[in-house]
Design an enzyme around this catalytic site. Sequence first.
Site, PDB file in Angstrom:
ATOM      1  N   LYS A   1      -3.727  10.130  21.892  1.00  0.00           N
ATOM      2  CA  LYS A   1      -3.780   9.838  23.326  1.00  0.00           C
ATOM      3  C   LYS A   1      -4.432  11.000  24.056  1.00  0.00           C
ATOM      4  O   LYS A   1      -4.007  12.149  23.914  1.00  0.00           O
ATOM      5  CB  LYS A   1      -2.371   9.608  23.876  1.00  0.00           C
ATOM      6  CG  LYS A   1      -2.327   9.321  25.379  1.00  0.00           C
ATOM      7  CD  LYS A   1      -0.896   9.152  25.855  1.00  0.00           C
ATOM      8  CE  LYS A   1      -0.833   8.863  27.351  1.00  0.00           C
ATOM      9  NZ  LYS A   1       0.574   8.732  27.836  1.00  0.00           N
TER      10      LYS A   1
ATOM     11  N   ASP B   1      10.202  10.789  32.436  1.00  0.00           N
ATOM     12  CA  ASP B   1       9.550   9.681  31.759  1.00  0.00           C
ATOM     13  C   ASP B   1       9.555   9.921  30.253  1.00  0.00           C
ATOM     14  O   ASP B   1       9.172  10.981  29.791  1.00  0.00           O
ATOM     15  CB  ASP B   1       8.097   9.547  32.252  1.00  0.00           C
ATOM     16  CG  ASP B   1       7.472   8.234  31.855  1.00  0.00           C
ATOM     17  OD1 ASP B   1       7.710   7.787  30.715  1.00  0.00           O
ATOM     18  OD2 ASP B   1       6.741   7.654  32.667  1.00  0.00           O
TER      19      ASP B   1
END
Length: 263
Positions: free
Chosen positions: A133, A261
């Site tokens: 990513k 998160d």
Amino acid sequence: SEPKLNVGTRVDGSSHELVYIMILGIRTVGSRAATVVVRNGGVVEEPTAASSKLVHRWNFLHDGTERTPAHKHSDFKFQDYAPVTFRAIRSLFLDEDVYLMSLTDDYVLTELSSPGKSGAYLYFSNDLRFVIKTITLTEAKLLRSILYEYYLYLKENPNTLLSKFYGLHRVKPHKGKKTYFVIMENVFPPDLDIHRKYDLKGSTWGRTVGAAKVDKESSTLKDLDFLSRKASLLLGPHKRAAFLDQVRRDVEYLTSIGVMDYS
């Protein structure tokens, strides 16, 4: 059998050079780290707060060097962040040979057709076990700042539900921009059909995909969709207790580092 998870398309075109040099960098630094472990009798070096801040810099010349192989693209620079710490993290959950083979076999990755809302690009290893990513400089700095504490937490909590980061790198082609990227474990099992996915954040503010998309198999549903469908997780009493205890631990850890998160 072939993996069931259809996540994207084979990398080609403009992304090919970037992906190729990413993989070449991973293979080269990973092989060197594995060699060091062998020299140490198979013992993985224990990370420290200091070693978790280190950066190893590599110059990959087109014609090769004593440390790097020759390759078909222009010169590029590769940075390997905290290799000792990430090697120790990987040793908690997987075999190093499996990691390198999965990511670098045949220099093939697949990618999503478009970036997500964050603008990040996702590339999947050939067997879909790992995800590369792209991230921002700010995100890279944050991960580096919490890395040692993150390692200690994973070591104490092998059943954590937090994302498992196995590497952090930066690559810069000769005339290109710097690209930071992390290597993560894919949370979706590649050998099973995924019939429905939810992205749950514990919030109901705007958390729905909308009526037009809620019945599409390709949609990733959200919190209000979960509630409207009266969905639930059936775990059994023992797994339920273990699951809730681990979620509590994970939330307490995230609170301690000021992050909200899981990804």
